[in-house]
Scaffold this active site. Structure first.
Site, PDB file in Angstrom:
ATOM      1  N   SER A  41       1.248  -1.300   0.079  1.00  0.00           N
ATOM      2  CA  SER A  41       0.070  -0.059  -0.152  1.00  0.00           C
ATOM      3  C   SER A  41       1.040   1.347   0.434  1.00  0.00           C
ATOM      4  O   SER A  41       0.696   2.399  -0.116  1.00  0.00           O
ATOM      5  CB  SER A  41      -1.080  -0.129   1.423  1.00  0.00           C
ATOM      6  OG  SER A  41      -0.128   0.033   2.459  1.00  0.00           O
ATOM      7  N   ASN A 106       3.814  -6.426   5.910  1.00  0.00           N
ATOM      8  CA  ASN A 106       2.682  -6.643   6.279  1.00  0.00           C
ATOM      9  C   ASN A 106       2.449  -7.985   6.983  1.00  0.00           C
ATOM     10  O   ASN A 106       2.019  -8.290   7.378  1.00  0.00           O
ATOM     11  CB  ASN A 106       2.109  -6.311   4.993  1.00  0.00           C
ATOM     12  CG  ASN A 106       1.399  -5.929   4.341  1.00  0.00           C
ATOM     13  OD1 ASN A 106       0.197  -4.555   5.087  1.00  0.00           O
ATOM     14  ND2 ASN A 106       1.148  -4.798   3.447  1.00  0.00           N
ATOM     15  N   ASP A 189      -5.960   7.125   9.334  1.00  0.00           N
ATOM     16  CA  ASP A 189      -4.996   5.938  10.071  1.00  0.00           C
ATOM     17  C   ASP A 189      -4.062   6.258  10.390  1.00  0.00           C
ATOM     18  O   ASP A 189      -3.417   5.717  11.070  1.00  0.00           O
ATOM     19  CB  ASP A 189      -4.497   4.998   8.344  1.00  0.00           C
ATOM     20  CG  ASP A 189      -3.870   4.957   7.861  1.00  0.00           C
ATOM     21  OD1 ASP A 189      -3.293   6.193   7.901  1.00  0.00           O
ATOM     22  OD2 ASP A 189      -4.181   4.619   6.928  1.00  0.00           O
TER      23      ASP A 189
END
Length: 222
Positions: A41, A106, A189
């Site tokens: 991302s 991740n 976020d």
């Protein structure tokens, strides 16, 4: 009439001489270097448009530096090292000059064993070099928050440098340098860079990428 004919003939002759050169300049891809970005991302530009993500900004930097570069962004939000290894073949061609690998964070958030992360990254490098032995590799390193186990934290941060050294690859020590933890440079976020943060990421990557591109240009021009 004779003069007119000669002028016309001369014009056609000049055009026939110049046109192939102009066409060749437009279609000559021999000087264009292809950079493939295999990321998650952070490279995909989560929360932004692709044009705001650092891979697109790298293309602008290359153009401003007088380098002919095509950036292919093969990043996927949520991407892992295992997923990147699986996706790589469909994006990899023999014309790929530089592979930027920005994966692993991740995996770490999911607690994937470090040996598995290391093995997947190594397999990505091996697959790229098998496809094109002259391909240059750039690893985008990451770091973990301090509240994660100390041993895992240190080993995860170190594995990128270890792989870079082992494979004679370029390294961005920490992709989010100057951005991570700064609320003014991240979206709501507090994890993903905003447009301003992506511009800093582009600077971080460009410092390692530009020498690779210029070195190849020197090799090609002798």
């Amino acid at each position: 009439m004779f003069l007119k004919f000669n002028a016309l003939t001369l014009g056609c002759l000049l055009a026939s001489l110049l046109l192939p050169t102009a066409e060749a300049a437009r279609h000559d891809d021999s000087k264009t270097q292809t950079v493939l970005v295999l990321g998650d991302s952070l490279s995909d530009g989560f929360g932004l448009t692709r044009a705001q993500a650092y891979p697109a900004l790298l293309a602008k930097k290359a153009h401003a530096a007088g380098l002919q570069v095509e950036i292919k962004n093969a990043s996927v939000s949520g991407g892992t090292t295992a997923g990147g290894l699986q996706r790589l073949p469909e994006h990899l061609t023999r014309s790929t000059d530089v592979l930027i690998v920005q994966l692993g964070i991740n995996d770490a958030f999911r607690g994937v064993p470090l040996d598995d992360i290391r093995a997947n990254l190594q397999a990505i490098i091996d697959a790229a070099r098998k496809r094109n032995p002259k391909m240059r590799i750039l690893l985008a390193g990451m770091q973990l928050p301090l509240n994660i186990g100390e041993g895992y934290l240190q080993e995860f941060g170190a594995l990128y440098a270890q792989l870079a050294k082992k494979n004679d690859a370029a390294l961005v020590p920490y992709l989010l340098e100057g951005v991570g933890g700064d609320p003014t440079l991240n979206i709501g976020d507090h994890i993903h860079p905003n447009a301003a943060g992506q511009r800093i990421l582009a600077e971080n990557v460009w410092r390692a990428l530009e020498p690779l591109l210029r070195g190849a240009k020197t090799d090609r021009t002798g």
